[in-house]
Design a protein around this motif. Structure first.
Motif, PDB file in Angstrom:
ATOM      1  N   VAL A   1       0.845  -1.203   0.000  1.00  0.00           N
ATOM      2  CA  VAL A   1       0.000   0.000   0.000  1.00  0.00           C
ATOM      3  C   VAL A   1       0.871   1.240   0.000  1.00  0.00           C
ATOM      4  CG1 VAL A   1      -1.745   1.291   1.272  1.00  0.00           C
ATOM      5  CG2 VAL A   1      -1.897  -1.204   1.130  1.00  0.00           C
ATOM      6  N   GLU A   2       1.869   1.257   0.891  1.00  0.00           N
ATOM      7  CA  GLU A   2       2.829   2.364   0.813  1.00  0.00           C
ATOM      8  C   GLU A   2       4.158   1.988   1.419  1.00  0.00           C
ATOM      9  OE1 GLU A   2       2.091   5.965   3.253  1.00  0.00           O
ATOM     10  OE2 GLU A   2       0.181   4.983   3.682  1.00  0.00           O
ATOM     11  N   SER A   3       5.163   2.769   1.076  1.00  0.00           N
ATOM     12  CA  SER A   3       6.519   2.437   1.453  1.00  0.00           C
ATOM     13  C   SER A   3       7.283   3.741   1.616  1.00  0.00           C
ATOM     14  CB  SER A   3       7.136   1.565   0.340  1.00  0.00           C
ATOM     15  OG  SER A   3       8.534   1.590   0.414  1.00  0.00           O
ATOM     16  N   GLY A   4       8.095   3.828   2.662  1.00  0.00           N
ATOM     17  CA  GLY A   4       8.845   5.066   2.854  1.00  0.00           C
ATOM     18  C   GLY A   4       9.631   5.030   4.145  1.00  0.00           C
ATOM     19  N   THR A   5      10.189   6.172   4.556  1.00  0.00           N
ATOM     20  CA  THR A   5      10.918   6.219   5.820  1.00  0.00           C
ATOM     21  C   THR A   5       9.925   5.985   6.952  1.00  0.00           C
ATOM     22  OG1 THR A   5      10.537   8.568   6.117  1.00  0.00           O
ATOM     23  CG2 THR A   5      12.519   7.938   4.886  1.00  0.00           C
ATOM     24  N   PRO A   6      10.419   5.510   8.106  1.00  0.00           N
ATOM     25  CA  PRO A   6       9.509   5.300   9.239  1.00  0.00           C
ATOM     26  C   PRO A   6       8.681   6.538   9.551  1.00  0.00           C
ATOM     27  CG  PRO A   6      11.666   4.390   9.733  1.00  0.00           C
ATOM     28  CD  PRO A   6      11.793   5.087   8.416  1.00  0.00           C
ATOM     29  N   ALA A   7       9.320   7.684   9.490  1.00  0.00           N
ATOM     30  CA  ALA A   7       8.596   8.914   9.819  1.00  0.00           C
ATOM     31  C   ALA A   7       7.447   9.157   8.839  1.00  0.00           C
ATOM     32  CB  ALA A   7       9.560  10.101   9.808  1.00  0.00           C
ATOM     33  N   ASP A   8       7.719   8.927   7.547  1.00  0.00           N
ATOM     34  CA  ASP A   8       6.662   9.134   6.544  1.00  0.00           C
ATOM     35  C   ASP A   8       5.489   8.190   6.763  1.00  0.00           C
ATOM     36  OD1 ASP A   8       7.883  11.178   5.272  1.00  0.00           O
ATOM     37  OD2 ASP A   8       8.863   9.929   3.734  1.00  0.00           O
ATOM     38  N   VAL A   9       5.806   6.879   6.851  1.00  0.00           N
ATOM     39  CA  VAL A   9       4.729   5.885   6.880  1.00  0.00           C
ATOM     40  C   VAL A   9       4.015   5.884   8.222  1.00  0.00           C
ATOM     41  CG1 VAL A   9       4.188   3.436   6.663  1.00  0.00           C
ATOM     42  CG2 VAL A   9       5.868   4.486   5.132  1.00  0.00           C
ATOM     43  N   LEU A  10       4.799   6.029   9.309  1.00  0.00           N
ATOM     44  CA  LEU A  10       4.183   5.887  10.629  1.00  0.00           C
ATOM     45  C   LEU A  10       3.540   7.181  11.119  1.00  0.00           C
ATOM     46  CD1 LEU A  10       6.940   3.713  12.347  1.00  0.00           C
ATOM     47  CD2 LEU A  10       4.772   2.941  11.362  1.00  0.00           C
ATOM     48  N   ASP A  11       4.138   8.322  10.774  1.00  0.00           N
ATOM     49  CA  ASP A  11       3.611   9.581  11.308  1.00  0.00           C
ATOM     50  C   ASP A  11       2.748  10.342  10.302  1.00  0.00           C
ATOM     51  OD1 ASP A  11       4.981   9.008  13.615  1.00  0.00           O
ATOM     52  OD2 ASP A  11       6.805  10.067  12.951  1.00  0.00           O
ATOM     53  N   ARG A  12       3.050  10.180   8.996  1.00  0.00           N
ATOM     54  CA  ARG A  12       2.275  10.912   7.999  1.00  0.00           C
ATOM     55  C   ARG A  12       1.785   9.961   6.918  1.00  0.00           C
ATOM     56  NH1 ARG A  12       6.741  13.812   9.306  1.00  0.00           N
ATOM     57  NH2 ARG A  12       7.954  12.927   7.603  1.00  0.00           N
ATOM     58  N   PRO A  13       1.022   8.896   7.324  1.00  0.00           N
ATOM     59  CA  PRO A  13       0.593   7.914   6.317  1.00  0.00           C
ATOM     60  C   PRO A  13      -0.302   8.554   5.256  1.00  0.00           C
ATOM     61  CG  PRO A  13      -0.582   7.565   8.385  1.00  0.00           C
ATOM     62  CD  PRO A  13       0.458   8.607   8.656  1.00  0.00           C
ATOM     63  N   ALA A  14      -0.049   8.188   4.006  1.00  0.00           N
ATOM     64  CA  ALA A  14      -0.818   8.765   2.901  1.00  0.00           C
ATOM     65  C   ALA A  14      -2.124   8.029   2.687  1.00  0.00           C
ATOM     66  CB  ALA A  14       0.026   8.734   1.619  1.00  0.00           C
ATOM     67  N   SER A  15      -2.088   6.706   2.935  1.00  0.00           N
ATOM     68  CA  SER A  15      -3.261   5.898   2.613  1.00  0.00           C
ATOM     69  C   SER A  15      -4.179   5.775   3.820  1.00  0.00           C
ATOM     70  CB  SER A  15      -2.806   4.506   2.176  1.00  0.00           C
ATOM     71  OG  SER A  15      -3.844   3.575   2.353  1.00  0.00           O
ATOM     72  N   PRO A  16      -5.490   5.811   3.596  1.00  0.00           N
ATOM     73  CA  PRO A  16      -6.430   5.616   4.707  1.00  0.00           C
ATOM     74  C   PRO A  16      -6.311   4.223   5.323  1.00  0.00           C
ATOM     75  CG  PRO A  16      -7.589   5.766   2.580  1.00  0.00           C
ATOM     76  CD  PRO A  16      -6.171   6.147   2.337  1.00  0.00           C
ATOM     77  N   ARG A  17      -5.901   3.217   4.490  1.00  0.00           N
ATOM     78  CA  ARG A  17      -5.755   1.871   5.051  1.00  0.00           C
ATOM     79  C   ARG A  17      -4.613   1.842   6.059  1.00  0.00           C
ATOM     80  NH1 ARG A  17      -5.661  -0.929  -0.703  1.00  0.00           N
ATOM     81  NH2 ARG A  17      -5.603  -3.016   0.161  1.00  0.00           N
ATOM     82  N   THR A  18      -3.505   2.519   5.744  1.00  0.00           N
ATOM     83  CA  THR A  18      -2.392   2.572   6.686  1.00  0.00           C
ATOM     84  C   THR A  18      -2.822   3.279   7.967  1.00  0.00           C
ATOM     85  OG1 THR A  18      -1.042   2.883   4.710  1.00  0.00           O
ATOM     86  CG2 THR A  18       0.060   3.098   6.833  1.00  0.00           C
ATOM     87  N   LYS A  19      -3.551   4.381   7.791  1.00  0.00           N
ATOM     88  CA  LYS A  19      -4.028   5.143   8.956  1.00  0.00           C
ATOM     89  C   LYS A  19      -4.880   4.265   9.852  1.00  0.00           C
ATOM     90  CE  LYS A  19      -4.137   9.729   6.961  1.00  0.00           C
ATOM     91  NZ  LYS A  19      -4.955  10.516   6.045  1.00  0.00           N
ATOM     92  N   ALA A  20      -5.810   3.513   9.210  1.00  0.00           N
ATOM     93  CA  ALA A  20      -6.712   2.670   9.983  1.00  0.00           C
ATOM     94  C   ALA A  20      -5.941   1.601  10.755  1.00  0.00           C
ATOM     95  CB  ALA A  20      -7.733   2.013   9.046  1.00  0.00           C
ATOM     96  N   PHE A  21      -4.926   1.002  10.077  1.00  0.00           N
ATOM     97  CA  PHE A  21      -4.134  -0.042  10.725  1.00  0.00           C
ATOM     98  C   PHE A  21      -3.359   0.528  11.912  1.00  0.00           C
ATOM     99  CE2 PHE A  21       0.056  -2.117  11.096  1.00  0.00           C
ATOM    100  CZ  PHE A  21      -0.353  -3.379  11.469  1.00  0.00           C
ATOM    101  N   LEU A  22      -2.694   1.666  11.673  1.00  0.00           N
ATOM    102  CA  LEU A  22      -1.862   2.253  12.722  1.00  0.00           C
ATOM    103  C   LEU A  22      -2.713   2.671  13.927  1.00  0.00           C
ATOM    104  CD1 LEU A  22       0.615   4.325  10.551  1.00  0.00           C
ATOM    105  CD2 LEU A  22       1.126   2.288  11.899  1.00  0.00           C
ATOM    106  N   SER A  23      -3.932   3.150  13.652  1.00  0.00           N
ATOM    107  CA  SER A  23      -4.772   3.584  14.775  1.00  0.00           C
ATOM    108  C   SER A  23      -5.179   2.372  15.619  1.00  0.00           C
ATOM    109  CB  SER A  23      -6.013   4.312  14.249  1.00  0.00           C
ATOM    110  OG  SER A  23      -6.877   3.402  13.608  1.00  0.00           O
TER     111      SER A  23
END
Lengths: 254, 304
Positions: free
Chosen positions: A229-251
């Motif tokens: 779904v997305e790939s990037g530095t930890p800061a990008d993916v974990l703190d500023r996720p672009a995809s709503p699926r990533t956001k939902a998972f992290l929450s």
């Protein structure tokens, strides 16, 4: 430009009618630590098992250090590799399992030297000496003569890491290495893995440990439903996720 | 309602009575007394005859044949069993079906029938020859000369045992966690090496106990070869009592020796089991040698 350690292109895999991997593209540079996150059933463990050909992929390709895994392509034709050749490829790739899978009938040091002596033909004394050095590195030199069942889960997993390192792999795969551990034992295993990362070992880690991803990973890959779904530095993916699926998972996991 | 007496102390409480246990014990003791009295007072046991024959040289020869047959037939059975088990677990469907049919046939017919069949093989095949299938023959021999009673016995017992061992070994192999094979594969170990070093030693824990029972069964099953005139322990005592009519005492001689040998086998089996249990429990098993030399078992290591 150097050859990437892992280059996966359009990797597909299905079990029966269930499509588990729907075209995975992933590159891992030499010395890079990539953490793969994702909900269970997202295909992240299956992908890891494809990298050392424990699972045969149905489409796409995986190269490790420039070598096609599990297949041979020449003159426009592709064929399955023989077991012997697959076995040879696996020697270069270490793997650590969720359930440790230590050999229970061998002592700790026998577990570590079994493959170097039996597969690589290393002299037993030399392998033993190196095994003790590896066990010292994972903090278990005093347990060399113990049997795996006499150790705690965290200790067993550290032995499993030493066992994989004994083959001098150029790539290490970690398949949820701390998921079967009691919470207070997770730290000791992650500490060993962090040490390996600092020494420059190329690692792909499938885990649910967000803290480890943030601290150790060079890059975080988020997988869901068989795709990256997305790939990037930890800061990008974990703190500023672009995809709503990533956001939902992290929450859910944070 | 009054409050319960919280100051009660259960130390020194009266035991529960078990009257039925007493009744059963008394019945068994009376039966045992009767048996002992029968053994001592009934002259038909002819204990003097038993004592005379129990160490006789001819009995020794019978025991040797019985043991030889047990060892060879068991060895044939184990080797065949390993091959059949691998065949039944292989990815080759032809091998799977062939090995399955073998097990079906040899477990489905009585071993006594198989023995007699091998002994009378010459009726079916008067001549046995080796050569190209459906082509020229290189060597051939008269079946009656080739199949001696000993060979018929080895074939009958060994081939039958192979079918039973195949099932025992297959069960043992399947009981080893699949993660073990995966871990070995991930380390770059070949299939053959994984089988020999990782899977088989762990399967042994599950294979040894039933195999021990098979050895003991085999020792007793060898007595069937008396029907094809092979001079094992039973045939030897039969040939004596056919002359002297001391049937009971000579059968007792045979029983004494069968019991003696099976008892030794039981002890041996327990030590082999302990050897293959290493790593299976947190306590290190006591080895045969430390048992013999009265060494104390090492204190178990406590996980920290």
């Amino acid at each position: 430009m150097t050859v990437p350690m892992v280059r996966a292109r359009g990797v597909r895999k299905h079990f029966g009618h269930l499509e588990v991997l729907k075209g995975i593209d992933l590159e891992v540079r030499q010395g890079e630590v990539v953490v793969v996150l994702g909900p269970s059933g997202s295909g992240k463990s299956t992908f890891l098992r494809c990298v050392n050909h424990l699972e045969t992929i149905d489409g796409g390709s995986i190269h490790v250090d420039g070598e096609l895994i599990g297949f041979e392509a020449s003159g426009g034709r592709v064929r399955h590799l023989r077991k012997r050749e697959i076995t040879r490829q696996r020697r270069e790739i270490g793997m650590v399992f969720q359930q440790f899978n230590l050999f229970p009938h061998f002592t700790v040091v026998q577990n570590v030297i079994e493959a170097p002596v039996g597969v690589r033909g290393e002299p037993r004394d030399q392998a033993r000496e190196r095994a003790h050095a590896l066990l010292r590195r994972v903090g278990l030199e005093d347990k060399a003569a113990a049997y795996p069942r006499q150790l705690s889960g965290g200790q067993q997993q550290r032995v499993a890491i030493a066992r994989a390192l004994a083959m001098r792999p150029k790539l290490m795969l970690f398949d949820e290495p701390t998921s079967a551990l009691d919470p207070e034992l997770v730290g000791e295993v992650l500490a060993v893995m962090k040490g390996l990362a600092e020494d420059g070992l190329t690692m792909i880690v499938v885990t649910h440990e967000i803290g480890f991803a943030r601290e150790v990973a060079d890059r975080v890959v988020f997988m869901d439903d068989g795709v990256v779904v997305e790939s990037g530095t930890p800061a990008d993916v974990l703190d500023r996720p672009a995809s709503p699926r990533t956001k939902a998972f992290l929450s859910r996991v944070l | 309602m009054s409050l319960p007496d919280v100051d009660v102390d259960v130390a020194g409480a009266a035991r529960t009575r078990h009257p039925l246990r007493w009744v059963a014990s008394i019945v068994l003791l009376v039966l045992a007394a009767q048996l002992v009295s029968l053994l001592v007072t009934n002259p038909n046991f002819q204990w003097d005859v038993v004592a005379r024959y129990v160490n006789a040289q001819i009995i020794g020869q019978g025991i040797f044949t019985t043991l030889l047959l047990t060892v060879i037939a068991m060895a044939v059975g184990v080797v065949l069993g390993v091959l059949l088990a691998i065949g039944r677990l292989s990815e080759n469907p032809v091998a799977r079906v062939a090995c399955g049919l073998y097990v079906w046939f040899f477990r489905g017919t009585p071993v006594l029938v198989q023995l007699v069949l091998w002994y009378n093989l010459s009726y079916l095949l008067p001549e046995i020859s080796f050569g190209v299938p459906f082509g020229p023959e290189f060597v051939s021999a008269d079946t009656n000369v080739l199949i001696t009673p000993l060979l018929a016995a080895i074939l009958g017992l060994g081939l039958n045992e192979g079918a039973y061992m195949a099932e025992i070994i297959r069960g043992g192999l399947m009981s080893v966690d699949h993660g073990q094979t995966e871990a070995a594969s991930a380390l770059g170990m070949s299939g053959a090496r994984t089988f020999r070093r990782i899977v088989l030693p762990q399967a042994m824990r599950f294979i040894i106990p039933p195999t021990g029972s098979q050895v003991i069964s085999m020792l007793k099953a060898t007595s069937l070869v008396s029907v094809i005139a092979l001079a094992d322990l039973l045939y030897t005592v039969q040939s004596i009592y056919n002359r002297t009519f001391q049937t009971i005492p000579l059968l007792i001689v045979a029983c004494v020796w069968y019991l003696m040998i099976t008892s030794i086998l039981y002890v041996g089996q327990s030590f082999i089991e302990r050897h293959y249990a290493r790593g299976a429990t947190r306590n290190a098993p006591q080895s045969f040698w430390s048992f013999l030399t009265f060494r104390r078992r090492p204190t178990p290591e406590v996980p920290s």
